[in-house]
Every structure is written in structure tokens, then in C-alpha cells.
Design a protein around this motif. Structure first.
Motif, PDB file in Angstrom:
ATOM      1  N   SER A 343       0.686  -1.136  -0.090  1.00 60.40           N
ATOM      2  CA  SER A 343       0.192  -0.005  -0.106  1.00 60.40           C
ATOM      3  C   SER A 343       0.803   1.414  -0.012  1.00 60.40           C
ATOM      4  O   SER A 343       0.709   1.987  -0.698  1.00 60.40           O
ATOM      5  CB  SER A 343      -0.944   0.022   1.127  1.00 60.40           C
ATOM      6  N   THR A 344       1.851   1.288   0.749  1.00 58.23           N
ATOM      7  CA  THR A 344       3.072   2.336   0.826  1.00 58.23           C
ATOM      8  C   THR A 344       3.415   2.425  -0.688  1.00 58.23           C
ATOM      9  O   THR A 344       3.515   3.591  -1.182  1.00 58.23           O
ATOM     10  CB  THR A 344       3.927   2.280   1.696  1.00 58.23           C
ATOM     11  N   VAL A 345       3.868   1.696  -1.216  1.00 62.63           N
ATOM     12  CA  VAL A 345       4.460   1.653  -2.607  1.00 62.63           C
ATOM     13  C   VAL A 345       3.454   2.518  -3.704  1.00 62.63           C
ATOM     14  O   VAL A 345       3.704   3.465  -4.382  1.00 62.63           O
ATOM     15  CB  VAL A 345       4.990   0.642  -3.241  1.00 62.63           C
ATOM     16  N   LEU A 346       2.258   1.972  -3.555  1.00 60.31           N
ATOM     17  CA  LEU A 346       1.221   2.255  -4.412  1.00 60.31           C
ATOM     18  C   LEU A 346       0.836   3.923  -4.118  1.00 60.31           C
ATOM     19  O   LEU A 346       0.442   4.570  -5.128  1.00 60.31           O
ATOM     20  CB  LEU A 346      -0.070   1.507  -4.302  1.00 60.31           C
ATOM     21  N   MET A 347       0.931   4.017  -2.689  1.00 60.10           N
ATOM     22  CA  MET A 347       0.489   5.543  -2.537  1.00 60.10           C
ATOM     23  C   MET A 347       1.732   6.321  -2.754  1.00 60.10           C
ATOM     24  O   MET A 347       1.315   7.580  -2.835  1.00 60.10           O
ATOM     25  CB  MET A 347       0.145   5.385  -0.898  1.00 60.10           C
ATOM     26  N   THR A 348       2.949   6.022  -3.093  1.00 54.91           N
ATOM     27  CA  THR A 348       3.889   6.889  -3.375  1.00 54.91           C
ATOM     28  C   THR A 348       3.800   7.188  -4.662  1.00 54.91           C
ATOM     29  O   THR A 348       4.368   8.309  -4.912  1.00 54.91           O
ATOM     30  CB  THR A 348       5.159   6.028  -2.997  1.00 54.91           C
ATOM     31  N   LEU A 349       3.281   6.037  -5.506  1.00 51.93           N
ATOM     32  CA  LEU A 349       3.335   6.496  -7.225  1.00 51.93           C
ATOM     33  C   LEU A 349       2.045   7.106  -7.274  1.00 51.93           C
ATOM     34  O   LEU A 349       1.892   7.838  -8.454  1.00 51.93           O
ATOM     35  CB  LEU A 349       3.406   5.107  -7.845  1.00 51.93           C
ATOM     36  N   LEU A 350       0.964   7.043  -6.623  1.00 57.87           N
ATOM     37  CA  LEU A 350      -0.177   7.314  -6.808  1.00 57.87           C
ATOM     38  C   LEU A 350      -0.418   9.032  -7.154  1.00 57.87           C
ATOM     39  O   LEU A 350      -0.929   9.421  -7.971  1.00 57.87           O
ATOM     40  CB  LEU A 350      -1.438   7.135  -5.820  1.00 57.87           C
ATOM     41  N   PRO A 351       0.303   9.745  -6.246  1.00 64.37           N
ATOM     42  CA  PRO A 351       0.000  11.189  -6.496  1.00 64.37           C
ATOM     43  C   PRO A 351       0.854  11.750  -7.608  1.00 64.37           C
ATOM     44  O   PRO A 351       0.683  13.008  -8.153  1.00 64.37           O
ATOM     45  CB  PRO A 351       1.129  11.694  -5.228  1.00 64.37           C
ATOM     46  N   VAL A 352       1.639  10.939  -8.489  1.00 61.26           N
ATOM     47  CA  VAL A 352       2.205  11.309  -9.762  1.00 61.26           C
ATOM     48  C   VAL A 352       1.657  10.407 -10.821  1.00 61.26           C
ATOM     49  O   VAL A 352       2.220  10.434 -11.995  1.00 61.26           O
ATOM     50  CB  VAL A 352       3.959  11.156  -9.652  1.00 61.26           C
ATOM     51  N   ALA A 353       0.593   9.932 -10.637  1.00 55.08           N
ATOM     52  CA  ALA A 353      -0.282   9.203 -11.454  1.00 55.08           C
ATOM     53  C   ALA A 353       0.625   8.137 -12.291  1.00 55.08           C
ATOM     54  O   ALA A 353       0.652   7.725 -13.457  1.00 55.08           O
ATOM     55  CB  ALA A 353      -0.668  10.193 -12.548  1.00 55.08           C
TER      56      ALA A 353
END
Length: 563
Positions: A343-353
Motif C-alpha cells: 500500500s505504501t508503494v502504491l500510495m507513493t506512486l499515486l500522487p504522480v499518476a
């Protein structure tokens, strides 16, 4: 510290700015049309794999052609990066200062760093009783860069000084990120990316978490990577050097960034050699961190050790002395808490689409993530506290780089349509969407996530007004004079550390009984005692303490040692 590039103010980098130090033998920028390269689908695929040493470094073969403007940029365009950074600063300062005024410290860190900076401000070693009596904070982590706060603290001796400084440091990266995106991607896309960074949850969480030295790493990383994207290699290296003085694990990035510059400029089109150079950079970075952890920090530690080996689990030399055990332990440790880590990895990449995956720069976020996931403490794995701020600024720079790479690819196709048959891959389709709408998507995601992170707290009435408990704590702090020794709970540590020798009431290694004991029973606990007086006497048997302040409604007490 090197200043910002003048090229950032005037548009694309001039040829004179792209020339690096002689020893790097940097090639001059090519102002002729871009050379033909591989198809966009091949390039995108290699970028999606995030391999620094492979063809995703194709951008090293050229720099952007000189682009001219029909008219100078407007005053608004020149001021936009600073306006965005100023808005972010206001938000971060409000979040952190209001939390402090509500006396809702999330940990002892603000008190620790306040006491350390107070020592520097008086030309003394950063002795921090909160971590233990006779504890030099340089024996805890390596962060001599905190000395830069000493002059400001000397003038404004308050924890708020640290919070304001942190807000400036966290907001400042919006300037190079916005300028670089404006110049290389597009003006309005740059505005969107800059605002998206300011609202990004990883940075907001860092602002919400009291104070931490890692905030000093955010501007150097942003300026360094943006200079790298522009081809300003001397500035890339100079901006990376301060990381050596921020924290021991961040020192790992400095040799890696230098190796990136050498690989890009000294060995273009030689993939194998580039990979070797980058591998040497990683090895040298590991040696630098090991030197700080095994030699420098123990020299300042009263026990002659690095205190955090046990938190690494597999890295603890007492538990795993052999390489074989280490190799079997690390994979098992990564599996622990896998849901939180994913979840942390996904949340790290999500703000930059997910656009950061188009650039090899995204790999620079890996060391910070790995260090967290190897840690045995679950609090490091998720999205709380300040741990995501370094990966966040890295992926924003990588997203800008990814957009630049894709934009250049399409410009090559437009210039040489016969050499580039139109690809039909799904990766190309996604890339087209990212080039057109990526910046807007980043802004939309960042705005949506504000509802789940501390920015939305600013909309609540209770955020702006201290509770009766906070007012009682402030009255208790006022009852304690300056330049005394005081043992206290977390929420009183920052204010008292600014003027007293402060000890944390949770420490069992307090040798000399303090002059004062101040505590909030809701945070300290009664320890099985019937009254607050009994609680204090039980903590310091053989010494007598007199109550000098009591708020029984909120269970806040202050006791003075009388014998």
C-alpha cells in the motif's frame, strides 16, 4: 550551498550552463535536430522497467534543442514557482504550529531537536537528556546540518522556530519542480505539477509530524534532480553534497547521483559501462553509510554503539553474523506486513499518476523504501509520520523527467516520420494519455487525497482552538523556571526543552533526580500509585518533592524537588 540556476528564470538551459566541470568531460549540448533513436514503444518499455543502466538512459545521448520564446515570460510566470512554494509554506506552517499550540506532539522528536539546536545556539555540543543523560545527539543519528538553525534559534528560542524552518524546507522544492516542469513540459502543466507537490500527502505528513532532520534533505534532492533533468551536471553534484550532513542513510544517495552524472556524460551509448559506473556508485554509497554508522556515530555515542541495529532485524550483527543468514532473513522480513508495504508503494506512486515509472530516476526512491521495509517496527511500513517525504520528492522529479522523455520521443517522431512507424502498443497509448493529461491527473489525485490526510484538519473548528487540557499544560509550563532540570511527558517536552535541561519521563536511565517533575497523567500513567505525589516519590525514592501546580480536572501536575 549552491544557488538556484539562472536558467530556471529565463527558460531552457543555455549552452554555457550545460558545461560541467573539466574532469567530467561533459559534452556540449547539441542544438541541431535530435538524432533518430529507437521507437517510442521500445523506449517506453525500457523506461517502465526502471533500469538505470539500460536503454532508458537514452536521454543521455542528447539534450533538448534550443527553444525560443516569441516574448519574455510574464511576471506571473516568473513568480509562479515562488507563489506556489509560499502557499505550501503557509499550509505546512499552519498544520505544524497549530498542532504544537494544541500540545498534541506525536513523539518526542520536536523536544529532542529543540534541545539539540539550543545546544548549538549556545556553542555547545547537542547534549539531549530526552534521549538519555549524557547523550550527544550526534551519537544517535548523523545530522550536523542542524547547526544551520542555531542562529535563528538564538534570536527566537522556541520550538516554533524549528517548525517554521521545516515548513520552508518542505515548501522550497516546489520552486525547482515547478520551474523545470514549466520550461520542459509546459507552463500550465508546470503550475499543476507544482501545486500537486504542495498538496502531496507525503510532504503534508512530514509537516504534520512535529520536526525531523530529514526535512533538510528535501530541497537538495529536488534541486539536484531538476538540475540533472536539465543537463546542468555541476549543479546536480553540488546540490547533492549537503545530503552527507543530513542523515547517515541519505549519504548513500550522494555517490549514486555522482555516478549517474559520470555515466550520462562520460559514457554515452555504452550501456554496459554505464551499468558498471552506477554499480560502483551504489557500492561507494553503501560504504559511506557504513562508515558513518560503524565509525562516526559510535564515536559520539556514550556507549560506543549505533543504537538502531536492532531495528533492522536482519541487519543486527548480534542476530545475523553470516551472509547466508542475512540473505535468508531479508526476504522473510520483507514478507512481514506485506499488505502495508504494498500500500505504501502504491500510495507513493499515486500522487504522480504512476508517471514516475517512465524515468529511471524513480529508482532513487528505492533505498528509502527498502530501509523502512527492512525495519522490524510496523510504524515504519505505512503512510504515517514523515517517512514518505524523501520518496515523494524523488517521484515528483522522476515524473517530470518521464514526461520530458515521452515528449522528446514524440518530437523525434514528428521530425522523422519515416523512421518511426506508428506503434500500436498499449504502453504507447498510456504514454499518450500521460503526456496530454498527466499533470492534471497529478493535481486531481493530490487534491482528492487531501481529504484523507492532515490538510483537511484545517477545516475543523477544534484545530484552531486549544482545548482546556492544552491550556492547563501551558500553565504548568509557565510554573517551571528557566535553566533547571525538568522531567516531563511528551507534550511538554518541546516548550521546556527550549529553556531547560529536559528529561523524558518514560526513560528508565535517569541518574540524577531532576529539579522539577511535570506531567500529564493521561500520558504518563499513574504507575500503580494512588496519587500524583506518590507517583513522583516512587520515581525518585529518597528525594522529596512539593506540588507547585495542579489542575485536577485535566490531571496536569508540577512538582519541585525540595530535598
Amino acid at each position: 550551498m549552491p544557488g538556484d540556476s539562472k536558467a530556471l528564470d529565463t527558460g531552457f538551459a543555455k549552452a554555457s550552463h550545460a558545461v560541467g566541470p573539466p574532469e567530467l568531460q561533459l559534452p556540449p549540448p547539441r542544438l541541431a535536430p535530435l538524432p533518430a533513436g529507437p521507437s517510442d514503444s521500445e523506449e517506453d518499455a525500457s523506461q517502465g522497467g526502471n533500469a538505470i543502466a539500460n536503454s532508458s538512459l537514452e536521454d543521455s545521448q542528447y539534450v533538448l534543442p534550443r527553444r525560443t520564446r516569441t516574448e519574455p515570460p510574464s511576471k506571473v510566470a516568473r513568480a509562479a514557482p515562488w507563489l506556489i512554494a509560499s502557499g505550501a509554506f503557509v499550509l505546512y506552517a499552519l498544520i505544524s504550529i497549530l498542532r504544537y499550540e494544541r500540545r498534541e506532539s506525536m513523539s518526542w522528536d520536536l523536544g529532542i531537536f529543540t534541545e539539540a539546536v539550543r545546544g548549538y545556539a549556545h556553542f555547545q555540543a547537542p547534549m539531549v537528556g530526552i534521549r538519555g543523560q549524557e547523550m550527544n545527539l550526534l551519537g544517535d543519528h548523523w545530522h550536523p546540518i542542524l547547526m544551520l538553525l542555531a542562529p535563528f534559534f538564538r534570536v527566537f528560542p522556541s520550538p516554533v522556530t524549528l517548525l517554521v524552518a521545516q515548513s520552508v524546507l518542505l515548501a522550497l522544492p516546489a520552486v525547482p519542480l515547478t520551474r523545470t516542469a514549466m520550461d520542459l513540459v509546459g507552463r500550465y502543466q508546470g503550475y499543476a505539477i507544482g501545486i500537486a507537490y504542495g498538496l502531496s500527502w507525503g510532504v503534508v505528513q512530514a509537516a504534520n509530524f512535529d520536526f525531523h532532520e530529514v526535512s533538510f534533505a528535501v530541497p537538495p534532492i529536488a534541486f539536484s534532480l531538476c538540475a540533472y533533468i536539465r543537463g546542468e551536471y555541476r549543479k546536480t553534484i553540488l546540490w547533492a553534497l549537503p545530503l552527507l550532513f543530513v542523515k547517515e542513510d541519505l549519504a548513500l544517495l550522494v555517490p549514486i547521483i555522482i555516478a549517474m552524472v559520470i555515466a550520462r556524460t562520460g559514457f554515452p551509448r555504452r550501456t554496459v559501462v554505464q551499468a558498471g559506473v552506477l554499480a560502483c556508485g551504489v557500492a561507494l554509497g553503501a560504504l559511506t553509510t557504513s562508515f558513518l554508522v560503524k565509525i562516526v556515530i559510535p564515536r559520539f555515542n556514550p556507549n560506543g554503539v549505533y543504537e538502531y541495529w536492532n531495528e533492522g532485524g536482519c541487519l543486527d550483527p548480534k542476530l545475523h553474523s553470516g551472509v547466508g543468514k542475512l540473505l535468508t532473513c531479508v526476504p522473510q522480513q520483507f514478507v512481514n506486513g506485506l499488505g502495508d508495504k504494498e500500500s505504501t508503494v502504491l500510495m507513493t506512486l499515486l500522487p504522480v499518476a504512476f508517471i514516475a515509472l517512465r524515468s529511471p530516476l524513480a529508482l532513487l526512491a528505492v533505498p528509502a523504501l527498502v530501509a523502512r521495509f527492512v525495519n522490524v517496527m510496523p510504524s515504519y511500513w505505512g503512510t504515517n509520520f514523515h517517512y514518505s517525504v524523501v520518496p515523494m520528492v524523488v517521484v515528483f522529479a522522476a515524473a517530470i523527467h518521464g514526461l520530458v522523455l515521452m515528449k522528446e520521443s514524440r518530437e523525434r517522431e514528428a521530425a522523422h516520420p519515416s523512421r518511426f512507424p506508428e506503434p500500436k502498443s498499449w504502453l504507447r497509448t498510456i504514454g499518450d494519455a500521460q503526456v496530454k493529461h498527466g499533470a492534471v491527473a497529478m493535481l486531481a489525485v493530490a487534491a482528492a487525497l487531501t481529504q484523507s490526510f492532515p490538510l483537511q484538519d484545517l477545516l475543523h473548528h477544534q484545530t484552531w482552538y486549544p482545548s482546556p487540557r492544552a491550556k492547563a499544560i501551558k500553565r504548568a509550563e509557565a510554573a517551571i523556571p528557566s535553566n533547571v532540570t525538568v522531567e516531563t511527558t511528551v507534550e511538554m517536552l518541546p516548550a521546556l526543552a527550549a529553556r531547560d535541561e529536559t528529561l523524558w519521563i518514560g526513560n528508565a536511565n535517569i541518574v540524577v533526580p531532576p529539579d522539577y517533575v511535570a506531567f500529564d497523567i493521561d500520558r504518563a500513567g499513574w504507575g500503580g500509585q494512588a496519587t500524583a505525589q506518590d507517583f513522583v516519590v516512587a520515581r525518585h525514592p529518597g528525594y522529596s518533592y512539593q506540588e507547585v501546580f495542579a489542575d485536577t480536572a485535566d490531571n496536569v501536575f508540577v512538582f519541585k524537588r525540595t530535598g
